[in-house]
Enzyme design. Sequence first.
Site, short mmCIF file in Angstrom:
data_model
loop_
_atom_site.label_atom_id
_atom_site.label_comp_id
_atom_site.label_asym_id
_atom_site.label_seq_id
_atom_site.Cartn_x
_atom_site.Cartn_y
_atom_site.Cartn_z
N LYS A 1 5.47 -6.68 -8.64
CA LYS A 1 4.54 -6.09 -9.59
C LYS A 1 5.12 -6.07 -11.01
O LYS A 1 4.37 -6.16 -11.97
CB LYS A 1 4.11 -4.68 -9.14
CG LYS A 1 3.19 -4.71 -7.92
CD LYS A 1 2.47 -3.39 -7.71
CE LYS A 1 1.49 -3.51 -6.53
NZ LYS A 1 0.79 -2.25 -6.26
N LYS B 1 -4.65 -16.36 5.43
CA LYS B 1 -5.29 -15.11 5.81
C LYS B 1 -6.48 -14.80 4.90
O LYS B 1 -6.41 -15.07 3.70
CB LYS B 1 -4.24 -14.00 5.67
CG LYS B 1 -4.45 -12.80 6.53
CD LYS B 1 -3.28 -11.85 6.42
CE LYS B 1 -3.54 -10.80 5.36
NZ LYS B 1 -2.73 -9.59 5.47
N LYS C 1 -8.66 -9.99 0.16
CA LYS C 1 -9.59 -9.59 -0.89
C LYS C 1 -9.20 -10.12 -2.26
O LYS C 1 -10.02 -10.13 -3.17
CB LYS C 1 -9.84 -8.08 -0.91
CG LYS C 1 -8.65 -7.20 -1.01
CD LYS C 1 -9.07 -5.72 -0.81
CE LYS C 1 -7.89 -4.88 -0.38
NZ LYS C 1 -8.19 -3.70 0.35
P1 AMP Z 1 -4.41 -5.12 2.85
O1 AMP Z 1 -5.83 -5.33 2.47
O2 AMP Z 1 -3.60 -6.36 2.80
O3 AMP Z 1 -3.78 -3.92 2.15
O4 AMP Z 1 -4.40 -4.73 4.41
C1 AMP Z 1 -4.92 -3.53 4.94
C2 AMP Z 1 -4.92 -3.64 6.47
O5 AMP Z 1 -5.83 -4.68 6.88
C3 AMP Z 1 -3.57 -4.00 7.09
O6 AMP Z 1 -3.42 -3.30 8.31
C4 AMP Z 1 -3.66 -5.49 7.34
O7 AMP Z 1 -2.84 -5.91 8.41
C5 AMP Z 1 -5.15 -5.66 7.67
N1 AMP Z 1 -5.64 -7.00 7.26
C6 AMP Z 1 -5.77 -7.44 5.98
N2 AMP Z 1 -6.26 -8.70 5.97
C7 AMP Z 1 -6.43 -9.08 7.28
C8 AMP Z 1 -6.88 -10.28 7.92
N3 AMP Z 1 -7.30 -11.33 7.24
N4 AMP Z 1 -6.92 -10.30 9.28
C9 AMP Z 1 -6.51 -9.23 9.99
N5 AMP Z 1 -6.08 -8.06 9.44
C10 AMP Z 1 -6.02 -7.98 8.10
#
Ligand code: AMP
Length: 335
Positions: free
Chosen positions: A115, A197, A200
């Site tokens: 960051k 993956k 967002k």
């Molecule tokens: P993040 O949005 O990266 O902060 O992730 C928040 C939660 O969502 C975490 O537990 C991640 O492991 C899960 N997560 C985020 N993106 C994915 C994805 N494409 N597939 C499965 N789990 C996800």
Amino acid sequence: MSDEKKLILSGIQPTGTFTLGNYIGAVRNWGPLQDECRCFYFIADQHAITVKIEPAQLRQKTLEAYAQLMACGIDLNKSLIFIQSHVPTHAQLSWVLNCSTQFGELSRMTQFKDKSRKHPDDINAGLFDYPVLMAADILIYNADLVPVGVDQMQHLELARTIARRFNGRYGETFKIPEGYVPPVGAKVMSLQEPTKKMSKSDDNPNAVILILDDKDTIIRKFKRAVTDSESEIAFREGKDGINNLLTIYSAVTGRTIEESVREFDGQGYGTFKLAVGEAVADHLAPVREEYARLIADKAYLKECYTRCAGEALRYSYRTLNKVYKKVGFVPTELR
Ligand code: AMP
Ligand code: TRP
């Protein structure tokens, strides 16, 4: 809620709408945990200001994240969802924990380094100290289990180190929390680059399904999903796009991958993509409707987050008072 139940705690930054990946991989698996564990979730608005964000936007996104969690099946009769800044004990504890954390430890945090590189004009002390506030979020509730993504494991490890150090210096105070990878939770890949993956932060909106997308948008994105040059609907190595669609279809319909493969045997990719789009849209429709109802009812949201913050505050004071006593602060009747 009985005291023998394990306490699960997690914080979510109010950074935007959940993706289908967040939903299938994480948030929707939290609902079923509520019967076995006591679950505390909070919107980490205090963490969010470590990078520049417009005040009006932060307010809006915090409420949106709150309503999304409720809409995804977290039941406030069983669990708590609160807003971090409503529970001042987190910040109070973080000051004490700062004094049990080394400068060198915080300097080694990869998220801080990333960051700082991304925002070289605003390497503020909050960004540096972020993991200590996160440790306080966890330790103030004596959480047993902390569901976090891999990117947060280093912070969780630091929270464990700080807890052990404090316990060593002042006597048993904090429970040592464990990271938690919830059961099930398939990994959802990008619709445009299925080896990556779904995230967002993807620049291409067609790669990502948001849980609040409307039916037409969802179907359009699935129709454009990248597949392969074959024509067989099968789950095997090298068919990343089709594998991803089968995974998603199975996750939202509750069928196994084999059942899904059989269902589409002999059909074309076009028909299959449309079916996946429809299944996802139908599955998310109640979430979207519930979200719309909640976000329009600010009075009800306020009632919910106020009650939850009150409960969290009462609970967390137990730990804070213990900590203040251990470090030698003069007791007061004011808390
Ligand atoms: P993040 O949005 O990266 O902060 O992730 C928040 C939660 O969502 C975490 O537990 C991640 O492991 C899960 N997560 C985020 N993106 C994915 C994805 N494409 N597939 C499965 N789990 C996800
Ligand atoms: N740092 C976490 C993230 O960015 C959010 C968070 C803040 C958190 N405090 C927490 C997660 C406590 C788990 C426990 O995703």
